[in-house]
Design a protein around this motif. Structure first.
Motif, mmCIF file in Angstrom:
data_model
loop_
_atom_site.group_PDB
_atom_site.id
_atom_site.type_symbol
_atom_site.label_atom_id
_atom_site.label_comp_id
_atom_site.label_asym_id
_atom_site.label_seq_id
_atom_site.Cartn_x
_atom_site.Cartn_y
_atom_site.Cartn_z
ATOM 1 N N PRO A 1 0.700 -1.237 0.108
ATOM 2 C CA PRO A 1 0.007 0.085 -0.014
ATOM 3 C C PRO A 1 0.812 1.212 -0.156
ATOM 4 C CG PRO A 1 -0.864 -1.773 1.717
ATOM 5 C CD PRO A 1 0.600 -2.047 1.059
ATOM 6 N N GLN A 2 0.328 2.422 -0.697
ATOM 7 C CA GLN A 2 1.077 3.546 -0.782
ATOM 8 C C GLN A 2 1.061 4.367 0.699
ATOM 9 O OE1 GLN A 2 3.090 4.483 -3.163
ATOM 10 N NE2 GLN A 2 2.632 2.240 -3.664
ATOM 11 N N ALA A 3 -0.182 4.338 1.331
ATOM 12 C CA ALA A 3 -0.513 5.127 2.531
ATOM 13 C C ALA A 3 0.369 4.608 3.581
ATOM 14 C CB ALA A 3 -1.997 5.072 2.818
ATOM 15 N N PRO A 4 1.331 5.459 4.094
ATOM 16 C CA PRO A 4 2.038 4.933 5.332
ATOM 17 C C PRO A 4 1.476 4.277 6.564
ATOM 18 C CG PRO A 4 2.394 7.215 4.793
ATOM 19 C CD PRO A 4 1.192 6.847 4.164
ATOM 20 N N GLU A 5 0.273 4.557 6.904
ATOM 21 C CA GLU A 5 -0.422 3.738 8.002
ATOM 22 C C GLU A 5 -0.754 2.469 7.360
ATOM 23 O OE1 GLU A 5 -3.345 6.457 6.075
ATOM 24 O OE2 GLU A 5 -1.484 6.446 6.702
ATOM 25 N N GLU A 6 -1.219 2.289 6.287
ATOM 26 C CA GLU A 6 -1.612 0.966 5.731
ATOM 27 C C GLU A 6 -0.713 0.126 5.301
ATOM 28 O OE1 GLU A 6 -4.012 1.438 2.227
ATOM 29 O OE2 GLU A 6 -5.277 2.894 3.189
ATOM 30 N N ARG A 7 0.653 0.868 4.872
ATOM 31 C CA ARG A 7 1.979 -0.160 4.812
ATOM 32 C C ARG A 7 2.403 -0.714 5.939
ATOM 33 N NH1 ARG A 7 5.946 3.695 2.465
ATOM 34 N NH2 ARG A 7 4.220 4.264 1.149
ATOM 35 N N ALA A 8 2.428 -0.178 7.097
ATOM 36 C CA ALA A 8 2.861 -0.745 8.444
ATOM 37 C C ALA A 8 1.866 -1.852 8.645
ATOM 38 C CB ALA A 8 2.876 0.478 9.428
ATOM 39 N N HIS A 9 0.441 -1.914 8.489
ATOM 40 C CA HIS A 9 -0.308 -2.743 8.947
ATOM 41 C C HIS A 9 -0.138 -4.118 7.864
ATOM 42 C CE1 HIS A 9 -3.804 -4.862 10.358
ATOM 43 N NE2 HIS A 9 -4.459 -4.778 9.136
ATOM 44 N N ALA A 10 0.151 -3.892 6.666
ATOM 45 C CA ALA A 10 0.345 -4.658 5.585
ATOM 46 C C ALA A 10 1.944 -5.308 5.655
ATOM 47 C CB ALA A 10 -0.028 -4.098 4.400
ATOM 48 N N SER A 11 2.505 -5.114 6.718
ATOM 49 C CA SER A 11 4.035 -5.653 6.555
ATOM 50 C C SER A 11 4.125 -6.709 7.794
ATOM 51 C CB SER A 11 4.888 -4.468 6.841
ATOM 52 O OG SER A 11 4.838 -4.226 8.305
ATOM 53 N N LEU A 12 5.287 -7.135 7.856
ATOM 54 C CA LEU A 12 5.791 -8.004 9.145
ATOM 55 C C LEU A 12 5.906 -7.292 10.454
ATOM 56 C CD1 LEU A 12 8.883 -10.075 7.329
ATOM 57 C CD2 LEU A 12 7.086 -10.927 8.415
ATOM 58 N N ALA A 13 5.782 -6.106 10.346
ATOM 59 C CA ALA A 13 5.896 -5.238 11.577
ATOM 60 C C ALA A 13 4.873 -5.449 12.398
ATOM 61 C CB ALA A 13 6.219 -3.778 11.631
ATOM 62 N N SER A 14 3.509 -5.618 11.356
ATOM 63 C CA SER A 14 2.245 -5.711 12.217
ATOM 64 C C SER A 14 2.114 -7.188 12.715
ATOM 65 C CB SER A 14 1.139 -5.268 11.223
ATOM 66 O OG SER A 14 -0.100 -5.793 11.605
ATOM 67 N N VAL A 15 2.524 -8.246 11.650
ATOM 68 C CA VAL A 15 2.268 -9.419 11.982
ATOM 69 C C VAL A 15 2.969 -10.094 13.116
ATOM 70 C CG1 VAL A 15 2.786 -11.974 10.944
ATOM 71 C CG2 VAL A 15 1.507 -10.061 9.441
ATOM 72 N N LEU A 16 4.003 -9.639 13.233
ATOM 73 C CA LEU A 16 5.046 -10.194 14.417
ATOM 74 C C LEU A 16 4.827 -9.467 15.730
ATOM 75 C CD1 LEU A 16 8.566 -10.535 12.569
ATOM 76 C CD2 LEU A 16 6.714 -12.241 12.771
ATOM 77 N N GLN A 17 3.897 -8.704 16.062
ATOM 78 C CA GLN A 17 3.514 -8.233 17.148
ATOM 79 C C GLN A 17 3.239 -9.322 18.223
ATOM 80 O OE1 GLN A 17 4.003 -4.978 18.560
ATOM 81 N NE2 GLN A 17 5.036 -4.502 16.749
ATOM 82 N N ARG A 18 2.218 -9.967 17.491
ATOM 83 C CA ARG A 18 1.624 -10.989 18.329
ATOM 84 C C ARG A 18 1.008 -11.949 17.426
ATOM 85 N NH1 ARG A 18 -2.271 -9.434 23.266
ATOM 86 N NH2 ARG A 18 -0.436 -8.188 23.783
ATOM 87 N N PRO A 19 1.679 -12.658 16.484
ATOM 88 C CA PRO A 19 1.107 -13.497 15.529
ATOM 89 C C PRO A 19 0.319 -14.745 15.794
ATOM 90 C CG PRO A 19 3.364 -13.939 15.713
ATOM 91 C CD PRO A 19 2.965 -13.005 16.821
ATOM 92 N N ALA A 20 -0.815 -15.102 15.268
ATOM 93 C CA ALA A 20 -1.542 -16.138 15.219
ATOM 94 C C ALA A 20 -0.571 -17.300 14.266
ATOM 95 C CB ALA A 20 -2.719 -16.078 14.709
ATOM 96 N N VAL A 21 -0.942 -18.396 14.407
ATOM 97 C CA VAL A 21 -0.341 -19.495 13.364
ATOM 98 C C VAL A 21 -0.623 -19.342 11.765
ATOM 99 C CG1 VAL A 21 -0.079 -21.930 12.957
ATOM 100 C CG2 VAL A 21 -0.249 -21.365 15.242
ATOM 101 N N GLY A 22 0.560 -19.140 11.058
ATOM 102 C CA GLY A 22 0.068 -18.929 9.684
ATOM 103 C C GLY A 22 -0.245 -17.436 9.320
#
Length: 275
Positions: free
Chosen positions: A55-76
């Motif tokens: 995503p081009q929007a900075p706030e959307e880009r963070a959510h669509a990245s590993l930074a968001s996933v790895l905060q507290r990831p579910a399996v897969g």
């Protein structure tokens, strides 16, 4: 069977680590492999160089990245952020899939005290990576950090890109020693597949000397193919394009990475006991 998870790492920046990762990824795709790229470097350079469709929007880009996933990831959970390579050629766009990096990966350090936090990438990849033939993890240029712990904990083997100069060789040595020292707490199965001489300038006496010494380093396998400094590799980085689109020099560089991949893949399988 889960595919090999290969981390590309060196403690020193500027040794061509991300360039080697990019070259190996595209070479694997050209060989018909389905490749999952995990960009654990908060700079996100490999994400950009592969033209990941983020995503081009900075706030959307963070959510669509590993930074968001790895905060507290579910399996897969990594599956929700996967995007294709943005190169026009379907050889790459249909075979290379990217889990994008982001600056906020550095914030994972704030959660390092959480139980089993270093296993978060492993958990996020569980089941998802089975759809691929190879997983390549581009690591940050660090030795002791939560990001590097997360990357190493998810890897099966490590490739060490190494410019044939003192600082780069010493940095590679520190990575190797750290893996050996912390094996029992970090990842008991992680092994070094070998060293890849990178950014080589054969006209420099110091490079000739260091290349001659590399085969004696720690008893590790050293790739006989040397990745030399070429303008096309700089262009690949700057313009986010496949090497083979950059004329004769580009094809020469791409052939070099193909030869490195042809050496590395059986080494990886041998180290993992799959040979």
């Amino acid at each position: 069977m889960s595919p090999p998870h290969v981390a590309v790492a060196n403690h020193k920046g500027g040794v061509g680590k991300t360039g080697l990762a990019q070259g190996l990824v595209t070479a694997a795709a050209e060989a018909g492999q389905r490749v999952l790229v995990v960009d654990m470097d908060s700079q996100g350079n490999l994400t950009r160089r592969l033209r990941a469709r983020v995503p081009q929007a900075p706030e959307e880009r963070a959510h669509a990245s590993l930074a968001s996933v790895l905060q507290r990831p579910a399996v897969g959970e990594v599956e929700r952020i996967l995007v294709p390579c943005g190169y026009d050629d379907p050889v790459y766009s249909e075979r290379i899939t990217i889990a994008p990096g982001h600056l906020e990966l550095e914030l994972l350090a704030l959660t390092a005290g959480t139980a089993a936090s270093e296993k978060r990438l492993l958990r996020a990849l569980h089941g998802v990576s089975d759809a691929f033939d190879l997983v390549v993890i581009d690591c940050p240029p660090q030795l002791l950090s939560h990001q590097i712990d997360i990357a190493f904990s998810a890897a099966d083997v490590l490739l060490l890109p190494c410019e044939p100069e003192y600082d780069a060789v010493e940095s590679a040595r520190r990575i190797y020693e750290r893996i050996d020292r912390d094996r029992h707490t970090l990842n008991p199965d992680l092994a070094v597949a070998g060293v890849v001489p990178n950014r080589v300038r054969s006209n420099l006496v110091v490079h000739q000397k260091r290349l001659g010494q590399m085969s004696d380093m720690w008893g590790l396998a050293v790739c006989p193919v040397h990745v030399t400094e070429l303008v096309a590799i700089k262009n690949q980085s700057e313009n986010a394009q496949p090497l083979r689109s950059d004329g004769t020099d580009g094809r020469k560089a791409a052939d070099t990475f193909r030869d490195v991949y042809d050496w590395a893949r059986p080494r990886i399988d041998a180290v993992m006991g799959r040979a």
